[in-house]
Structure formats: structure tokens, C-alpha cells
Design a protein around this motif. Sequence first.
Motif, PDB file in Angstrom:
ATOM      1  N   ALA B  35       3.394  14.453   9.694  1.00 21.05           N
ATOM      2  CA  ALA B  35       3.138  13.911   8.352  1.00 21.05           C
ATOM      3  C   ALA B  35       2.029  14.640   7.601  1.00 21.05           C
ATOM      4  CB  ALA B  35       2.803  12.425   8.445  1.00 21.05           C
ATOM      5  N   LEU B  36       1.282  15.499   8.300  1.00 24.13           N
ATOM      6  CA  LEU B  36       0.137  16.174   7.667  1.00 24.13           C
ATOM      7  C   LEU B  36       0.561  16.916   6.397  1.00 24.13           C
ATOM      8  CD1 LEU B  36      -2.894  16.950   7.936  1.00 24.13           C
ATOM      9  CD2 LEU B  36      -2.141  19.020   9.092  1.00 24.13           C
ATOM     10  N   GLY B  37      -0.146  16.668   5.295  1.00 26.19           N
ATOM     11  CA  GLY B  37       0.147  17.348   4.040  1.00 26.19           C
ATOM     12  C   GLY B  37       1.225  16.663   3.220  1.00 26.19           C
ATOM     13  N   GLY B  38       1.910  15.707   3.808  1.00 22.32           N
ATOM     14  CA  GLY B  38       2.958  14.993   3.081  1.00 22.32           C
ATOM     15  C   GLY B  38       2.370  14.056   2.024  1.00 22.32           C
ATOM     16  N   ILE B  39       3.207  13.664   1.061  1.00 22.82           N
ATOM     17  CA  ILE B  39       2.775  12.747   0.000  1.00 22.82           C
ATOM     18  C   ILE B  39       3.395  11.384   0.280  1.00 22.82           C
ATOM     19  CG2 ILE B  39       2.748  12.329  -2.484  1.00 22.82           C
ATOM     20  CD1 ILE B  39       1.469  14.968  -1.865  1.00 22.82           C
ATOM     21  N   LEU B  40       2.564  10.360   0.407  1.00 25.84           N
ATOM     22  CA  LEU B  40       3.067   9.010   0.691  1.00 25.84           C
ATOM     23  C   LEU B  40       4.042   8.559  -0.397  1.00 25.84           C
ATOM     24  CD1 LEU B  40       0.399   6.410   1.835  1.00 25.84           C
ATOM     25  CD2 LEU B  40       2.411   7.251   3.050  1.00 25.84           C
ATOM     26  N   ALA B  41       5.214   8.074   0.036  1.00 20.30           N
ATOM     27  CA  ALA B  41       6.212   7.634  -0.937  1.00 20.30           C
ATOM     28  C   ALA B  41       6.085   6.154  -1.242  1.00 20.30           C
ATOM     29  CB  ALA B  41       7.613   7.950  -0.419  1.00 20.30           C
ATOM     30  N   GLU B  42       5.258   5.439  -0.503  1.00 20.66           N
ATOM     31  CA  GLU B  42       5.082   4.002  -0.765  1.00 20.66           C
ATOM     32  C   GLU B  42       3.698   3.565  -0.311  1.00 20.66           C
ATOM     33  OE1 GLU B  42       8.491   2.783   1.486  1.00 20.66           O
ATOM     34  OE2 GLU B  42       7.409   2.832   3.392  1.00 20.66           O
ATOM     35  N   ASP B  43       3.228   2.458  -0.844  1.00 18.84           N
ATOM     36  CA  ASP B  43       1.953   1.902  -0.395  1.00 18.84           C
ATOM     37  C   ASP B  43       2.080   1.497   1.067  1.00 18.84           C
ATOM     38  OD1 ASP B  43       1.077   2.164  -2.995  1.00 18.84           O
ATOM     39  OD2 ASP B  43       1.445   0.065  -3.516  1.00 18.84           O
ATOM     40  N   VAL B  44       0.989   1.591   1.808  1.00 20.22           N
ATOM     41  CA  VAL B  44       1.001   1.146   3.198  1.00 20.22           C
ATOM     42  C   VAL B  44       0.052  -0.038   3.347  1.00 20.22           C
ATOM     43  CG1 VAL B  44       0.517   1.773   5.601  1.00 20.22           C
ATOM     44  CG2 VAL B  44       1.534   3.459   4.062  1.00 20.22           C
ATOM     45  N   TYR B  45       0.573  -1.123   3.880  1.00 21.28           N
ATOM     46  CA  TYR B  45      -0.230  -2.326   4.145  1.00 21.28           C
ATOM     47  C   TYR B  45      -0.463  -2.429   5.652  1.00 21.28           C
ATOM     48  CZ  TYR B  45       0.799  -3.551  -0.654  1.00 21.28           C
ATOM     49  OH  TYR B  45       0.881  -3.534  -2.032  1.00 21.28           O
ATOM     50  N   GLY B 323       4.086  23.698  -9.362  1.00 22.59           N
ATOM     51  CA  GLY B 323       2.993  23.043  -8.649  1.00 22.59           C
ATOM     52  C   GLY B 323       2.516  21.812  -9.404  1.00 22.59           C
ATOM     53  N   TRP B 324       2.372  21.966 -10.711  1.00 16.20           N
ATOM     54  CA  TRP B 324       1.935  20.846 -11.543  1.00 16.20           C
ATOM     55  C   TRP B 324       2.946  19.706 -11.489  1.00 16.20           C
ATOM     56  CZ3 TRP B 324       4.519  18.550 -15.560  1.00 16.20           C
ATOM     57  CH2 TRP B 324       3.806  17.569 -16.265  1.00 16.20           C
ATOM     58  N   LEU B 325       4.234  20.037 -11.650  1.00 19.49           N
ATOM     59  CA  LEU B 325       5.274  19.000 -11.688  1.00 19.49           C
ATOM     60  C   LEU B 325       5.323  18.233 -10.374  1.00 19.49           C
ATOM     61  CD1 LEU B 325       7.577  17.895 -13.525  1.00 19.49           C
ATOM     62  CD2 LEU B 325       9.136  19.358 -12.230  1.00 19.49           C
ATOM     63  N   TRP B 326       5.173  18.960  -9.271  1.00 18.63           N
ATOM     64  CA  TRP B 326       5.219  18.322  -7.949  1.00 18.63           C
ATOM     65  C   TRP B 326       4.069  17.333  -7.801  1.00 18.63           C
ATOM     66  CZ3 TRP B 326       8.002  16.938  -4.060  1.00 18.63           C
ATOM     67  CH2 TRP B 326       7.436  16.657  -2.815  1.00 18.63           C
ATOM     68  N   GLU B 327       2.867  17.760  -8.196  1.00 17.78           N
ATOM     69  CA  GLU B 327       1.724  16.851  -8.123  1.00 17.78           C
ATOM     70  C   GLU B 327       1.958  15.651  -9.028  1.00 17.78           C
ATOM     71  OE1 GLU B 327      -1.981  18.826  -8.949  1.00 17.78           O
ATOM     72  OE2 GLU B 327      -2.161  19.521  -6.880  1.00 17.78           O
ATOM     73  N   ASP B 328       2.531  15.917 -10.196  1.00 17.78           N
ATOM     74  CA  ASP B 328       2.722  14.841 -11.160  1.00 17.78           C
ATOM     75  C   ASP B 328       3.753  13.829 -10.691  1.00 17.78           C
ATOM     76  OD1 ASP B 328       2.066  14.121 -14.149  1.00 17.78           O
ATOM     77  OD2 ASP B 328       4.209  13.777 -13.873  1.00 17.78           O
ATOM     78  N   ILE B 329       4.921  14.285 -10.259  1.00 19.79           N
ATOM     79  CA  ILE B 329       5.949  13.292  -9.942  1.00 19.79           C
ATOM     80  C   ILE B 329       5.807  12.724  -8.540  1.00 19.79           C
ATOM     81  CG2 ILE B 329       7.585  14.366 -11.574  1.00 19.79           C
ATOM     82  CD1 ILE B 329       9.356  14.898  -9.115  1.00 19.79           C
ATOM     83  N   SER B 330       5.199  13.491  -7.616  1.00 20.14           N
ATOM     84  CA  SER B 330       5.020  12.915  -6.282  1.00 20.14           C
ATOM     85  C   SER B 330       3.807  11.999  -6.289  1.00 20.14           C
ATOM     86  CB  SER B 330       4.818  14.025  -5.252  1.00 20.14           C
ATOM     87  OG  SER B 330       3.582  14.674  -5.441  1.00 20.14           O
ATOM     88  N   GLY B 331       2.967  12.133  -7.320  1.00 17.28           N
ATOM     89  CA  GLY B 331       1.777  11.295  -7.384  1.00 17.28           C
ATOM     90  C   GLY B 331       0.655  11.829  -6.528  1.00 17.28           C
ATOM     91  N   GLY B 332       0.860  12.982  -5.916  1.00 17.30           N
ATOM     92  CA  GLY B 332      -0.161  13.571  -5.047  1.00 17.30           C
ATOM     93  C   GLY B 332      -1.438  13.828  -5.819  1.00 17.30           C
ATOM     94  N   LYS B 333      -2.551  13.649  -5.165  1.00 23.55           N
ATOM     95  CA  LYS B 333      -3.848  13.815  -5.812  1.00 23.55           C
ATOM     96  C   LYS B 333      -3.983  15.237  -6.336  1.00 23.55           C
ATOM     97  CE  LYS B 333      -8.582  12.474  -5.345  1.00 23.55           C
ATOM     98  NZ  LYS B 333      -9.624  11.922  -4.504  1.00 23.55           N
ATOM     99  N   LYS B 334      -4.520  15.360  -7.518  1.00 23.74           N
ATOM    100  CA  LYS B 334      -4.684  16.673  -8.119  1.00 23.74           C
ATOM    101  C   LYS B 334      -5.739  17.481  -7.365  1.00 23.74           C
ATOM    102  CE  LYS B 334      -1.862  14.985 -11.059  1.00 23.74           C
ATOM    103  NZ  LYS B 334      -1.609  13.798 -10.246  1.00 23.74           N
TER     104      LYS B 334
END
Lengths: 410, 410
Positions: B35-45, B323-334
Amino acid sequence: MKLLQVDTVARAREKLKKAVQGQGVKRRRVPLEEALGGILAEDVYAKEPVPGFDRSTVDGYAVRSADTAGASDSVPVFLRITGEIEMGRVPEHGICPGECMYIPTGGMIPEGADAVVMIEYCELFSETETAVCHSVPAGGNIVHAGDDVQEGEKVLTKGTRLRPQEIGLLAAVGEESVTIVKPWSVTIIATGDELITPGDRMEPGKVRNINNYGLEAIARQMGFDVSGCFLLKDERGLLEETVRSAMRQSDIVAVSGGSSKGKKDETASVIGTLASEGILTQGLALKPGKPTILGYDVPTGTILLGLPGHPSAAMIVFQLLIGWLWEDISGGKKSWPVPAELTVNVPAAPGRAVCQTVQLLRGEDGRTKAVPVFGRSGLISILTKADGYIVIPENQEGLKKGEMVEVFLI
Amino acid sequence: MKLLQVDTVARAREKLKKAVQGQGVKRRRVPLEEALGGILAEDVYAKEPVPGFDRSTVDGYAVRSADTAGASDSVPVFLRITGEIEMGRVPEHGICPGECMYIPTGGMIPEGADAVVMIEYCELFSETETAVCHSVPAGGNIVHAGDDVQEGEKVLTKGTRLRPQEIGLLAAVGEESVTIVKPWSVTIIATGDELITPGDRMEPGKVRNINNYGLEAIARQMGFDVSGCFLLKDERGLLEETVRSAMRQSDIVAVSGGSSKGKKDETASVIGTLASEGILTQGLALKPGKPTILGYDVPTGTILLGLPGHPSAAMIVFQLLIGWLWEDISGGKKSWPVPAELTVNVPAAPGRAVCQTVQLLRGEDGRTKAVPVFGRSGLISILTKADGYIVIPENQEGLKKGEMVEVFLI
């Protein structure tokens, strides 16, 4: 009982560096496609110039610049078109005074030509004649052979970390593979009767094994190969056997847990037994990170590392010691810290360094702010709230609000 | 001939974002180890609290704090030792007034106890009695259940990029796998009759294919899967067939070369033919990066990207748009830019943005300096000398020496 040799981070690093000095680095030849993130093990010299020949930087006509002298919209110069240059081909002939050849961007400049007139400044009169409405100086719109890289030039220096652009440059000079420093191989061991893995059913008194997952990830992030992850009960014999066997195939064996002063503490004893140089450091003058043990075994060339059981401390110590050593001996470029302004006072006790995690924020004044994330060292959630950390040296009593600090991103 | 729709970077990004909007992101469940480097697709509780029970933070004796009130070296308190707590086990019994139990760091606090006295403050009188020379308040040396993470608490937010510490936190709350945004799959195509691969024998007029290597590396660095790399001759049919087939299996098809105005330019025509939405952008108001083409195909959900042939420009445009679009739509931290002081004036023409590569240096005044690395855009070696880049917006005429700039590391 052995005397605790509590060392500063700087002293522990020095000892580690001295211990591994005789070892040197191993090398590995990898194809360009697998070289990303690798550290160059040797300087790279260009076997060929880039570009390999004089090229046009525009679409237009290759000319003798002298022929265009004084050309303008009102007084154009007429040139005879003697052919067309094709991409990737040597021009079929050169040009003589009064002649020109069509050339695309990147095309090879024909003999006799010393400039290119952009197509926008030409007006085709017939298939064999064009009017040129603009003068162009010698060398205009040409990139010369070797302008980017000269043959024999040192293009990359040993120790460079290979980013996409370095991969591109290697391709440009005709290298299809490259010699990098062989990444360290790491075995990660967690000890503790209380530990269960994330997938196990939770039972009272049990604790999830965090360190194997966090440390494996941090090792991979540094580019290391993780050769094994073990979760062991607190049994000296088991630990010794596992470490001994890991030493045969790993450059680093990291054991977490079992290094506090609890009576089940066996890590120090095992490291002391197995490391030919004995224990180098037992106890780090660092908060968090005190229960750290370092040893080195010369015959197998293995660093033995006892890490704190607390996940945050284990990860920070691994970064500060092993990450630092890797950058130092591989020659890889150091990480660039982010300068930021501290938002509150951070206390520190003299005599030991403090590694303080911080969040980065953009202040209303446009400056970058470092906001300390306070919490007990054992708490893993603290690290996830942080963007990086600052280190307050052991000879400092603390930092004041408003001071500039260097934040190492994590 | 089609009108050129030269767009600013901001406008091109907006169009891209709008085009992919309906698409959403795909998800992928991966084990923690991957999972390292992956972008979380959902909140984790948190399914469970961390720690799971009240634990001792020291080696010592679990006590009722009231029993230690007033204890000192001169007037110690004597407590009866009723047992020992083992790691990973529930205590066999609780403690009553006047009693204590030995407890190791991390051990479970027995019922009746509300504090732990460090072993350093205890003196063993017999196997069943100890003198306590220090008082301890209620809660002293205890970390309570849920102190780090409470059951049901949101521990990680959708869009978080998973670093080692997030992997550790997921392990802590008992997750052995996690749902991340499925990385984009990218096909990379270079076109040009002049291109040869790094391993080929150099011939006059030929040029090494740099873009496939540089772009593959940059795509991998962003975490994407590279599903194919092709090197094609300048033939429209071949390009169209290759792009069409790549669209079936890729989220992005990036074609470099063939997008200057040369007469062999077919990329725009192929993108125009294959993208259901036609060409979104043809020409970017950016230096370097003008000959950029963007298209989007709804049925296959593919971004079609025509990149400049110049390697530096191709890599920068890929970073700024994809790169910008990926950060934007995946929600990954800039990415966090490094603030630095510009060492010389940097000119820029209004009407188009300038992407200026810079080196970072530590000035004698301790401040971070950004030193522009000047050179022609086609030169790949420039990028290898740079630590990052700054973007001068199209509405600015340039930057002055001494101005603070934000450096995006590359």
C-alpha cells in the motif's frame, strides 16, 4: 550488567560509519527501466555528443545566412529550393550560394548552410523558389552538435540519485543500463509475547504488531530490499537463531521491542553475542529513541540494530541512523529540508536531542509555519498527523516561537 | 486547417478536469505490504481502540495511587507484592489496598490499580514486600485504552497518500488490507523517423529516444502502471492503430514528438479522430511546452496527450497536467514547495507562463536560494542540474532578484 553507553545521534552515526567503512558498497548493473531511485555507483561519461549533429530548432529553410542579409518584407531575397531534408536522414547534398533546402524541426543542417529561416518568414513563389522576408544571423535557429552534452564529458556524478531526468539523460547518451549502488537488504524482526498481526482476532492484553509494517514501508521507501519480516515470541534462543540466520543474507537486521529495561530484554544480549565488534551504542541521547542498540558484525558485514518498541520512535531512529548512513555512504544527495517558522515554544532538556514532529501550514503572511504535533512518543497517530520533523540538538534548551527551523519531510 | 486553441495551464487543467469528471476513480484493495505510496480511496475508521487496554509506560509496580501518598526516601510506604503481570496476558487478579504487582512496560494494568511506580523508586524488601519511596498521582505512568485512537474514530481521510506511518497506523487498528485509488495505467508512445533506442548503434542523422525512458520514469514515480512503451516511425496509420489499441487498456496515452508544426505532424489529427470529445487544447501558453495537445475519449475513458518532442518540455508538461490532475482527482496531498530567494532576475513574456528550472543552494546568510538554470528547452542536461522549478504566471512580466519563490522539487 553492562554499562549503558548512551550516545548522541552524531556519535552513534560516527561509530556506525566507522564500523561499515571497510565494507564499501556493492554494485549492481540494472537496465534503465529499473534504475529510477537508484544511486549511481560511478561517474558517467558521454560516449557520444548530444545532439549528435547540427540540428534545426524550427521548421523552415536551411540557408547561408549571408544570402539573407538585408532581407525584409518590402525587399525580400529570392532563394532557389534545391530539395528537402528528411528526419533521421543525412541531407542528399549541400547548398551553394543562392540556394536553400526545406528543413523540419530537428532535421540535419546540410553542408554549406549556417542558419535556418523560419517558415513564417518565407513565401513560396514556385516549387523551386521562395522569397525570404527576414534576415537570419549565422547560427540562427541551429542547435550545434554537442551543445547539450559533449563527447567524453562527465554527465553524471557518482552518488547521484537517479530521477526521471537523469534516466532521460542516460538514454540521450546511449546508455541502456547503469551501475547503481546495490540497495541494502534488510531483515525486520519484532519481538514480544503480546504482539499479534493486524489480521488476527484481538484478545485482551494483545497489541497489534505495528513495527514490522511501518519499518518495512520505511525501508522500501529508502529503496532497500526487505528480505524478511518476522514476529517472534520473547525467547532468547529463538531471537538469536533468527538474527544469526538473517545475518547471512542481510546487510541490516533490525529488531524492535525487547530493548526497554524489562526483564525479558534479550535484544542487547543477542546483539552483544552475535556482533563481532560487540555493542557499539546502547542507548541514544534522543527523545524519542533512547532504547536503541547498535552493533556491527565484520565477518558477515551486518549492522545489528535494536529499535525501541514504540512505533514512532522505531521509525524515527531507523530514519535518523540507517537513512542517514545510506545517504552518507552511497553518496546520494541529501534530502532538502523545508525552512519554516515555529509557531510555539518547544521545550527540550539539555543532554539529549529532541526529535519533534511538526505539521506544515501556510501562514496568512504567506510564510511557511511549523506547528508542533505534541503527544506521547508511543502514539503512532501523532506521526500520521505530521508532515515532517525538526531536530533540537542536545546542547540546546529548546526553541522559541518565531524561530526559523528546518523541517525534514516524512 | 484547425484553429490553434492555445490555452493557459490553468485553462487546460480545467478542461481536463471537466472531461474526466464523469469517470470517477477506480479502486483497488491491496494488502498493507503493497500500500506504500497509494492514495486512500475511502475514510478509515478504527474498528478497535489503540491501545486496546490500560498499559504501563514503565517497568515498575502497579499500585493504588492513594497508597503512595506522602511516600519519600525518608518515609517510604511498604506494599505487599501479590504477583507479576506478564506481557500479552490479562492479570490473574486485581490488587487491593496495600498491595502491588510487578508490571513491565506495556503490561496490562490490573483491576484496582490506577498508577504505576517506576522500579527505580522501589526497594525490594523481600519476595513479597517492597518499599515505595515516591508518590505517584492517579493515572501516573499509564496510557489508557483509546488514548491514541478511539474505537470508531476516523483515523485516516480519503485522499491521504500512504506513508510508512499511515501503514503503521492501519496495522495498529487491525487492518491487513486497504482500499486505494487504482493507479492510472499509461501507454507511452514516441514517434519520429529519426529516433533510435539507447542500445542501437548511432548513425548520422539519428537521435536517441529519450522521451520513452524519461516519461516512463516520471509515470512510475507518480505511482502509475506503465502498460506499454512504443517507438514508432512517422506514419499516421501506424500511430492511429497503436493509440486506438492502447486506449482499450490505458487511462492515459501519451504521444511525444510529431506535434510541432512540421508537415509530418499527425498526432493532432490522430487525437482529433480518436477522442470522442475532439481536441480540448492544442497549444499551451507555457514555455517550454507550447506544442501540447489534449483530447479525451468518453467511451474508453482515456486521456489522449500529445507532448512536445523536446524531452524537458515533455516531462514538465506531463508533470504539470497529468501529475496535477492525479493529485486533484485522487485527493492526494499536494507536494510541498520549498520557499527560496531568487538570486537573479528571471525574464518572462506576458501572455504565456514560464516554467523555470532552478537549483537550490544554502546561502551564506543561511537562507535557501533558488538559482535559475538557464538553457534551451530541448536540452535534457538542464533538467538534471535542477532541483526543482518555479512557475511564472502568464500575467507577470518576470521575477526580480531577491523575490521569494516557491520551488516544486523534481
